[in-house]
Write a protein that holds these residues in place. Structure first.
Motif, short mmCIF file in Angstrom:
data_model
loop_
_atom_site.label_atom_id
_atom_site.label_comp_id
_atom_site.label_asym_id
_atom_site.label_seq_id
_atom_site.Cartn_x
_atom_site.Cartn_y
_atom_site.Cartn_z
N ARG A 445 0.92 -1.41 -0.12
CA ARG A 445 0.05 0.08 0.00
C ARG A 445 0.92 1.23 -0.05
O ARG A 445 2.05 1.27 0.69
N ALA A 446 0.30 2.34 -0.62
CA ALA A 446 1.07 3.56 -0.41
C ALA A 446 0.77 4.11 1.05
O ALA A 446 -0.01 3.80 1.68
N ASP A 447 1.97 4.65 1.48
CA ASP A 447 1.83 5.30 2.72
C ASP A 447 1.04 6.32 2.83
O ASP A 447 0.27 6.26 3.71
N PHE A 448 0.87 7.11 1.99
CA PHE A 448 -0.27 8.19 1.89
C PHE A 448 -0.70 8.36 0.44
O PHE A 448 0.16 8.28 -0.36
N TYR A 449 -1.78 8.78 0.26
CA TYR A 449 -2.68 9.15 -1.13
C TYR A 449 -3.40 10.32 -0.90
O TYR A 449 -3.96 10.39 0.04
N LEU A 450 -3.12 11.42 -1.76
CA LEU A 450 -3.70 12.55 -1.64
C LEU A 450 -4.72 12.55 -2.90
O LEU A 450 -4.41 12.76 -3.94
N PHE A 460 10.57 6.09 2.88
CA PHE A 460 11.28 4.95 3.02
C PHE A 460 12.25 5.00 4.23
O PHE A 460 12.98 6.11 4.58
N VAL A 461 12.37 3.84 5.11
CA VAL A 461 13.04 4.05 6.39
C VAL A 461 14.68 3.70 5.82
O VAL A 461 15.07 2.57 6.07
N LEU A 462 15.23 4.71 5.60
CA LEU A 462 16.77 4.47 5.03
C LEU A 462 17.70 5.68 6.21
O LEU A 462 17.06 6.52 5.90
N ASP A 463 18.73 5.23 6.58
CA ASP A 463 19.37 6.40 7.23
C ASP A 463 20.23 7.04 5.96
O ASP A 463 19.97 6.47 4.90
N LYS A 464 21.02 7.87 6.35
CA LYS A 464 21.92 8.77 5.24
C LYS A 464 22.92 7.69 4.60
O LYS A 464 23.47 7.98 3.59
N GLU A 497 9.11 11.25 -2.68
CA GLU A 497 9.53 10.38 -1.87
C GLU A 497 10.37 11.10 -0.79
O GLU A 497 10.86 11.92 -0.82
N LEU A 498 10.31 10.42 0.48
CA LEU A 498 10.84 11.01 1.84
C LEU A 498 11.73 9.97 2.26
O LEU A 498 11.55 8.51 2.15
N PHE A 499 12.64 10.35 3.15
CA PHE A 499 13.31 9.43 3.95
C PHE A 499 13.70 9.49 5.39
O PHE A 499 13.56 10.87 5.77
N TYR A 500 13.55 8.46 6.04
CA TYR A 500 14.08 8.64 7.46
C TYR A 500 15.27 9.44 7.85
O TYR A 500 14.99 10.29 8.77
N HIS A 501 15.81 9.59 7.08
CA HIS A 501 17.31 10.62 7.43
C HIS A 501 16.94 11.98 7.57
O HIS A 501 17.50 12.67 8.11
N GLN A 502 15.99 12.36 6.50
CA GLN A 502 15.33 13.71 6.54
C GLN A 502 14.58 14.03 7.86
O GLN A 502 14.86 15.00 8.27
N LYS A 505 16.75 14.72 10.75
CA LYS A 505 17.54 15.89 10.79
C LYS A 505 16.58 16.92 10.99
O LYS A 505 17.33 18.05 10.95
N GLY A 506 15.38 16.96 11.07
CA GLY A 506 14.37 17.77 11.06
C GLY A 506 14.26 18.60 9.72
O GLY A 506 13.98 19.71 9.91
N LYS A 507 14.27 17.87 8.46
CA LYS A 507 14.11 18.59 7.34
C LYS A 507 12.75 18.25 6.63
O LYS A 507 12.56 18.42 5.39
N PHE A 508 11.95 17.46 7.42
CA PHE A 508 10.63 16.88 6.96
C PHE A 508 9.96 18.02 6.45
O PHE A 508 9.16 18.04 5.27
#
Length: 952
Positions: A445-450, A460-464, A497-502, A505-508
């Motif tokens: 499933r998609a995490d979110f759909y608008l 995606f749960v990935l670090d830097k 696309e968003l990543f956990y490391h963002q 670091k407070g960049k979301f």
């Protein structure tokens, strides 16, 4: 033996006072004299013979003396008549007897006055040599009364009471002043026997080391043990043990008695109070006994009344003590706030105050920001070893979005709240609107759909470095990401696309804002009113009010004075515990107006709360408005003390004014030889009883380091241990001690049990069968205790052997039944909800009618004991044991510094649970969700009986 008086003799004359002028004139021509040398008759500043008698030295008229010396002797001027001495110097001024050196032009007399060295030259050889002994005798006769009195006082002090650290310091200071006056010349001087013996004793006192002091103290203890042997034998139902008796006698300035579970600490409290009264060291009004709760105080008073036959000693709680101090200073009884016993009404008032503050737009904005960004305590998925553990943490901490949805990670929580606040409609964990041909993605499933913008958000749960949490296969996850990207490319779908490391670091926020702008997503931020209306539906505001209610009490008991966010932040900085400072700052900024309203409410109604009872009492004691009348302060359950309470105890100790007879003698030792009347007496004696192994109330402000680092807070202290328990047998004790001692910060103790048994008495009843519930295990344990077990269960010994045994305690039941009708059984759990309710308990007592069964939480069981205990709720998670419930960083800001050892307080809580039973402990464990404590016991070297309760 104590010497009560100094016998009059030629060797022990009265202390000579400075003679009157007429007496000096009368003696001027008498006594002894030292003539000048032939050279001195011409050049000596004395210009005539030097005379001395039992009072001092006489200088002839016209003697040219140094300015410092002339100032002293000028006070003795009598007459301008040349035939009479013009100046006199009392032996009182001489620090030590004068000494002589014989030189070419005559002898030189060297002497010390008020620590200044002086010399008189050109004295005759014969006269100076002849008079050396006479001068020493005259000086010694004049000063010996001070020496004899000092030694006499010290000997009496050593025998009269326990040699406190403060007494040792006072004695050593006084001896250090007196010793140099005698030690360099007395061995060869023609002094009397009494003085020489006193000098020998003074030298011994000067050489005191730790072993000497310990020997003196031990001598006093042994003497008291002998004198009051009968009292210690009968003061309690059973004779006090040797260590209990010693704890009653030892009376340093500060005393910490570490009393292990079941070692009879209350007996020591009673015995010590009785010993102080019986030995005449105290009167009832000199004693202050402190307990934590009203029930404990009432029980202490009842035992004192019964055992000591004294009505006038009353045990106080800290709150009642504070109340009495405030009443004494203010001259009237303060009125307690009705909320002190009604937390629910207090929370309702705080909620009303919160809603009133929300009438202002700025406060609305701050509350929304706090609830959306800081309310939940985020944890990284990389902090967990299994996905199930992370999911459990989210569920047990009720992590929900502003719309009230549950989420699978904190990253999703942040995205959902951002979308909601910006008025963007979304669907969480939505199905894709197109057909998915890739079989590996078909169930995804998609995490979110608008839906309004036809945009997907994939996080995606990935670090830097591109790594995944340990419980996610990195290669398969990377393949999944590749497949999703290809899927969106094939269908031409727009995807952010968003990543956990963002997020880390407070960049979301900035990433979401850029993506929304690029894709022309319509943003229509909700008003604060709309957001608050939604928050009220999800109970966020009521939960925030409950948090603020807790913070008000913690703040008042932790930080004195006016409300200050700056002070809170300084307190956070001192902990260095990785607390989110922005979260704390925001929360206390929101709390400030509510706190101020709360204080105004108390003032307007002339109320005080529990925190005021302590803080105002501290203020009145520290600023001198209240003077403690107690010479002995005794604190029970000291391991539960908080910093404000310990500060009150310390202030009461230091402001005591009452001075006993011995204290007056010791006071004289600190002066320069003349006893002066002191306006303030010695500090009261402090006696604290506790057990750091049972410190389990940090959540209410208790600080275990006040026990483990006792002398750092209260000063030089005597620490003693009660290590013989009368409650549990040695096999229970071995397991409990080994378990709690895993934390190196705990004070090492070797608890010995009076009851000795050969076989293990901690039984772990476990089940690997998912269908076996804790209720099934509970009934199996109760059946064993009731002697009704008719099944055979597989017992796996620690040695690895398997055998068939009957799970039974019928023999133990028979032994207990000889003493009373029913053995007691406690069913214990970390939380009350894990225990049978009232109806369930009634059913159990009917079903197992030969047992008396009770249910208690671990905290409620502290201080109690039963024949047997059954410990349940040994599962993982926030509501398991050890509890993984996370304390809000906002609350952490006001609590004592967190211990570094994992589950330190929960470990002590398990020790408390294990040590409630006299005969046997049953620990129930469902292995599918087993507590890490259970795993430790099974995999460790603990002397427990492992019993599988799955049918074979």
């Amino acid at each position: 033996m104590r010497s009560n008086s100094l016998p009059p003799s030629a060797e022990n004359p009265p202390n000579y006072a400075t003679p009157s002028p007429s007496a000096r004139v009368h003696n001027a021509g008498k006594g002894h004299f030292i003539a000048l040398s032939w050279f001195g008759r011409i050049f000596s500043p004395l210009q005539a013979d030097l005379r001395f008698d039992e009072y001092g030295m006489y200088f002839p008229e016209g003697a040219r003396l140094p300015k410092a010396l002339k100032t002293i002797v000028s006070a003795g001027h009598t007459s301008p008549n040349a035939n009479q001495p013009a100046s006199f110097l009392s032996w009182r001024h001489f620090d030590v007897p004068p000494i002589f050196e014989w030189r070419w032009l005559g002898a030189t007399m060297m002497f010390q006055i008020n620590a200044l060295d002086h010399e008189l030259h050109f004295l005759g050889y014969r006269g100076s040599k002849t008079q050396v002994d006479n001068i020493q005798i005259k000086w010694a006769n004049y000063h010996q009364s001070r020496l004899l009195q000092l030694v006499h006082n010290i000997e009496n002090a050593i025998q009269a009471r326990y040699l406190k650290h403060s007494h040792v310091i006072a004695i050593q200071q006084r001896v250090a002043l007196e010793y140099p006056r005698w030690h360099t010349w007395t061995q060869s001087a023609p002094l009397g026997k009494t003085v020489k013996e006193a000098v020998i004793k003074l030298e011994a006192m000067h050489r005191w080391d730790h072993s000497d002091i310990a020997s003196l103290r031990e001598g006093y203890i042994q003497k008291q043990l002998h004198i009051y042997a009968d009292f210690f034998q009968r003061v309690e139902s059973n004779p006090l043990t040797d260590k209990q008796r010693r704890a009653c006698i030892i009376d340093d300035d500060n005393n910490l008695l570490l009393a292990g579970a079941g070692t009879g600490k209350t007996s020591v409290m009673i015995g010590r109070a009785g010993y102080l009264l019986t030995s005449g060291q105290a009167r009832p009004e000199d004693l202050l006994l402190l307990a934590y709760g009203q029930k404990a105080a009432a029980e202490m008073d009842e035992r004192i009344k019964h055992k000591l036959a004294i009505q006038s000693i009353k045990t106080s709680t800290f709150h009642s003590l504070g109340l009495s101090i405030i009443t004494h200073v203010e001259g009237k009884n303060p009125t307690l706030s009705p909320w002190v016993n009604d937390e629910q009404e207090k929370t309702k008032w705080v909620l009303a105050s919160l809603e009133n503050q929300l009438q202002t737009e700025s406060y609305q904005k701050q509350v929304v920001a706090y609830l959306s960004n800081y309310y939940h305590q985020p944890k990284s998925p990389f902090d967990f070893d299994a996905l199930a553990d992370y999911s459990r943490y989210l569920n047990e901490n009720n992590v929900r979005t502003l719309k009230g949805e549950r989420v699978s990670c904190f990253v999703h929580l942040h995205i959902a709240n951002w979308l909601y606040k910006h008025g963007i409609e979304y669907r969480y964990q939505a199905k894709y609107v197109f057909d998915i041909k890739n079989k590996h993605l078909r169930e995804n499933r998609a995490d979110f759909y608008l839906p309004q913008d036809d945009v997907y958000i994939e996080c995606f749960v990935l670090d830097k470095e591109g790594n995944t949490p340990c419980y996610i296969d990195k290669n398969r996850y990377q393949e999944m990401i590749k497949n999703k990207r290809e899927m969106h490319r094939q269908h031409g779908s727009r995807c952010i696309e968003l990543f956990y490391h963002q997020y880390a670091k407070g960049k979301f926020n900035s990433a979401l804002k850029r993506a929304a702008s690029k894709l022309q997503i319509n943003i229509a931020p909700l008003s604060n009113e709309s957001l608050l209306h939604s928050l009220q539906k999800t109970h966020y505001l009521s939960e925030l009010a409950a948090l603020f209610c807790q913070l008000i009490g913690l703040y008042k008991s932790t930080i004195p004075g006016k409300f200050s966010v700056k002070t809170v932040m300084a307190n956070v900085a001192s902990k260095d515990a990785g607390i989110d400072t922005q979260q704390v700052r925001t929360a206390f900024t929101l709390l400030r107006p509510i706190y101020q309203d709360y204080q105004k409410h108390l003032i307007q109604h002339d109320y005080i709360d529990f925190e005021d009872m302590i803080s105002k009492a501290i203020m009145y004691v520290e600023n001198g408005k209240f003077t403690a009348p107690w010479r002995y302060i005794m604190v029970d359950e000291f391991q539960d003390i908080s910093e404000p309470r310990s500060r009150l105890v310390r202030a009461l100790r230091d402001c005591a004014l009452t001075v006993g007879a011995l204290d007056e003698k010791c006071a004289s030792l600190t002066s320069s030889g003349v006893k002066t009347r002191r306006k303030k007496g010695q500090s009261a004696s402090l006696f604290c009883v506790g057990d750091d192994w049972q410190a389990i109330y940090r959540f209410s402000g208790s600080d275990v380091t006040l026990t483990t680092q006792f002398n750092q807070y209260f000063g030089q202290s005597s620490e003693n241990v009660l290590d013989q328990t009368f409650r549990f047998n040695n096999r229970i004790g071995d397991v409990a001690t080994q378990f709690v001692s895993q934390n190196p910060a705990q004070i090492p103790k070797n608890i010995c049990s009076l009851a000795k048994v050969a076989d293990p008495r901690v039984s772990l009843l476990y089940s690997d069968n998912k269908t076996s519930s804790s209720e099934v295990l509970l009934h199996q344990a109760l059946a064993a205790l009731a002697g009704k077990a008719d099944k055979k269960y597989e017992q796996v010994n620690k040695s690895g052997k398997t055998e068939k045994n009957r799970l039974t305690e019928s023999d133990g039941i028979k032994n207990i039944s000889r003493e009373r009708s029913k053995p007691t059984v406690y069913i214990l759990a970390r939380f009350w909800f894990q225990l049978p309710d009232r109806e369930g308990l009634e059913v159990l007592n009917k079903q197992y009618s030969n047992l008396h069964i009770m249910c208690l939480s671990f905290h409620a069981a502290k201080g109690k004991e039963a024949d047997f205990t059954i410990i349940t709720g040994m599962s993982r998670g926030k509501l398991g044991f050890p509890s993984d419930k996370v304390t809000s960083p906002v609350v952490e800001a006001l609590l004592p510094k967190q211990e570094t050892f994992e589950h330190a307080e929960e470990r002590r809580l398990f020790y408390v649970a294990l040590t409630r039973a006299k005969h046997r402990v049953y620990v129930l464990a469902e292995m599918t969700e087993a507590s890490p404590f259970v795993t430790e016991i099974i995999n460790g070297t603990y002397d427990v009986e492992l019993i599988s309760c799955d049918e074979t």
